[in-house]
Design an enzyme around this catalytic site. Structure first.
Site, PDB file in Angstrom:
ATOM      1  N   PRO A  71      30.586  39.410  25.266  1.00 22.86           N
ATOM      2  CA  PRO A  71      30.038  37.968  25.056  1.00 22.86           C
ATOM      3  C   PRO A  71      29.664  37.221  26.172  1.00 22.86           C
ATOM      4  O   PRO A  71      29.006  36.352  26.210  1.00 22.86           O
ATOM      5  CB  PRO A  71      31.302  37.581  24.228  1.00 22.86           C
ATOM      6  CG  PRO A  71      32.454  38.207  24.901  1.00 22.86           C
ATOM      7  CD  PRO A  71      32.023  39.569  25.032  1.00 22.86           C
ATOM      8  N   TYR A  89      37.303  54.627  29.662  1.00 21.14           N
ATOM      9  CA  TYR A  89      37.591  53.581  30.728  1.00 21.14           C
ATOM     10  C   TYR A  89      38.329  54.125  31.562  1.00 21.14           C
ATOM     11  O   TYR A  89      39.716  54.164  31.616  1.00 21.14           O
ATOM     12  CB  TYR A  89      38.041  52.457  29.982  1.00 21.14           C
ATOM     13  CG  TYR A  89      37.251  51.752  28.951  1.00 21.14           C
ATOM     14  CD1 TYR A  89      35.879  52.166  28.886  1.00 21.14           C
ATOM     15  CD2 TYR A  89      37.789  50.749  27.986  1.00 21.14           C
ATOM     16  CE1 TYR A  89      35.145  51.551  27.991  1.00 21.14           C
ATOM     17  CE2 TYR A  89      36.676  49.992  27.183  1.00 21.14           C
ATOM     18  CZ  TYR A  89      35.515  50.424  27.141  1.00 21.14           C
ATOM     19  OH  TYR A  89      34.775  49.907  26.180  1.00 21.14           O
ATOM     20  N   GLY A 116      29.860  39.070  32.867  1.00 24.02           N
ATOM     21  CA  GLY A 116      30.347  37.920  33.976  1.00 24.02           C
ATOM     22  C   GLY A 116      29.032  37.198  34.328  1.00 24.02           C
ATOM     23  O   GLY A 116      29.275  36.083  34.780  1.00 24.02           O
ATOM     24  N   LEU A 117      27.880  37.517  33.838  1.00 24.66           N
ATOM     25  CA  LEU A 117      26.653  36.613  34.016  1.00 24.66           C
ATOM     26  C   LEU A 117      26.837  35.407  33.492  1.00 24.66           C
ATOM     27  O   LEU A 117      26.040  34.507  33.875  1.00 24.66           O
ATOM     28  CB  LEU A 117      25.465  37.392  33.441  1.00 24.66           C
ATOM     29  CG  LEU A 117      24.793  38.418  34.327  1.00 24.66           C
ATOM     30  CD1 LEU A 117      23.664  39.113  33.498  1.00 24.66           C
ATOM     31  CD2 LEU A 117      24.421  37.940  35.796  1.00 24.66           C
ATOM     32  N   LEU A 118      27.507  35.092  32.350  1.00 23.49           N
ATOM     33  CA  LEU A 118      27.479  33.787  31.750  1.00 23.49           C
ATOM     34  C   LEU A 118      28.750  32.706  32.027  1.00 23.49           C
ATOM     35  O   LEU A 118      29.021  32.103  31.398  1.00 23.49           O
ATOM     36  CB  LEU A 118      27.288  34.121  30.340  1.00 23.49           C
ATOM     37  CG  LEU A 118      25.973  34.655  29.868  1.00 23.49           C
ATOM     38  CD1 LEU A 118      25.829  34.747  28.266  1.00 23.49           C
ATOM     39  CD2 LEU A 118      24.707  33.611  30.212  1.00 23.49           C
ATOM     40  N   THR A 119      29.430  33.315  32.926  1.00 19.35           N
ATOM     41  CA  THR A 119      30.734  32.880  33.382  1.00 19.35           C
ATOM     42  C   THR A 119      30.207  31.510  34.227  1.00 19.35           C
ATOM     43  O   THR A 119      31.242  30.770  34.213  1.00 19.35           O
ATOM     44  CB  THR A 119      31.751  33.667  34.175  1.00 19.35           C
ATOM     45  OG1 THR A 119      31.041  33.996  35.350  1.00 19.35           O
ATOM     46  CG2 THR A 119      32.143  34.897  33.331  1.00 19.35           C
ATOM     47  N   GLY A 120      29.334  31.255  34.762  1.00 19.11           N
ATOM     48  CA  GLY A 120      28.993  30.263  35.805  1.00 19.11           C
ATOM     49  C   GLY A 120      29.315  30.613  37.281  1.00 19.11           C
ATOM     50  O   GLY A 120      29.355  29.902  38.228  1.00 19.11           O
TER      51      GLY A 120
END
Length: 332
Positions: free
Chosen positions: A213, A63, A217-221
């Site tokens: 999970p 990273y 970031g797609l599922l953060t709203g």
């Protein structure tokens, strides 16, 4: 601030259900970067998470090509020893210093040098959990590199040994040589295929710390097509199918998490993370943040229990949208 903990496999470590993921804080200008990142913001985010009870950090040598580990060390240096979180890192991906944008080599042949480099960058005498990032592709047999991990554990260089992105057949091979303390698979309400590996781990007393999970970031709203278009050129998400050809489907699933979040008075990010924690074989979830305020979005997942009705609603949304792959309902 006390958060619920769970024992990581058969180790002596009890970890909070959420851990700080340090992928993005590696900064920009490498093959799988998230774009530019200010170290001061990264340090502030890590310390904020630790101050609010998170007791482990997951990073990797690759990273930022070593930089994430250095930032983690910077964040921890002023924290009293008794209050320091566990530090997990990964090896097996070796980069070319002369070409930062070139993807790292997947090798099992340099692990002894790699672990010493990680110990130095992190400023620690022992790594709490050391993981093989991905299966080697340089001809090094799994039996050979896993034996190196077992030797490092026996020698006290590492406290626990784990695998990341390894399937059941590889887990079986490793387990015959010596116990796999932990597995780190990708797992979210979008990408659910790792349910198979999670089931194996539960049956073999192997801890599981899932990554992505919130699906990067797609599922953060907080995502939209416009935001994707504004991502930096060196952000790997610009070229990922999840953020291009599959974006509308994935955002539709993210929208379906909003009503569940409102009922629990949390952000959709917390619901996304809690969904992964609802699987009985999952010990904890790795959740990233680039600023302290982002921690607030997912921290409530640490003790958020989704109801059967919540899980059924999310399963229906998964099936209706057709998002991702894998089973839609947690094994509970």
């Amino acid at each position: 601030m006390a958060l619920p903990t769970k024992r990581l496999g058969t180790t002596d470590m009890r970890i909070t259900r959420v851990g700080f993921g340090a992928w993005a804080i590696g900064g920009g200008d490498w093959a799988f970067s998230w774009g530019p990142q200010e170290d001061a913001q990264s340090v502030a985010a890590i310390r904020y998470a630790v101050e609010h009870g998170v007791n482990w950090i997951d990073t990797a040598a690759v990273y930022g090509l070593g930089h994430s580990e250095e930032v983690v060390a910077q964040a921890l240096k002023d924290i009293p020893e008794a209050d320091r979180p566990y530090v997990f890192t990964k090896g097996g991906l070796v980069w070319d210093p002369a070409d930062r944008r070139k993807p790292a080599r997947r090798t099992g042949a340099e692990l002894r040098r790699e672990v010493e480099d990680s110990l130095r960058r992190l400023g620690v005498e022992r790594i709490d959990l050391y993981q093989m990032h991905r299966p080697a592709e340089d001809g090094t047999p799994l039996e050979e590199y896993w034996q190196t991990f077992l030797d490092l554990r026996q020698q006290g260089k590492i406290r626990a040994a784990g695998l990341s992105n390894h399937d059941v057949s590889r887990l079986e091979t490793a387990e015959k040589l010596g116990h796999v303390d932990s597995l780190q698979p990708p797992f979210s309400a979008i990408h659910r295929a790792a349910a198979t590996e999670i089931g194996w781990c539960e049956a073999h007393d192997t801890g599981v710390i899932v990554y992505s999970p919130m699906q990067a970031g797609l599922l953060t709203g907080a995502f939209s097509r416009e935001r994707v278009e504004r991502l930096p050129e060196d952000d790997w998400r610009r070229h990922s199918p999840d953020f291009t050809t599959k974006l509308d489907t994935n955002l539709a699933l993210a929208d379906a998490l909003v009503p569940v979040a409102k009922r629990h008075q949390v952000q959709p990010a917390a619901v996304a993370v809690a969904w992964t924690l609802a699987w009985t074989g999952v010990t904890g979830a790795i959740v990233g943040a680039r600023r302290p305020d982002q921690v607030d979005g997912w921290l409530p997942a640490a003790d958020l229990d989704l109801t059967p009705a919540d899980l059924n609603e999310i399963a229906a949304a998964i099936e209706q949208t057709g998002a991702g792959e894998g089973p839609a309902t947690p094994s509970v």
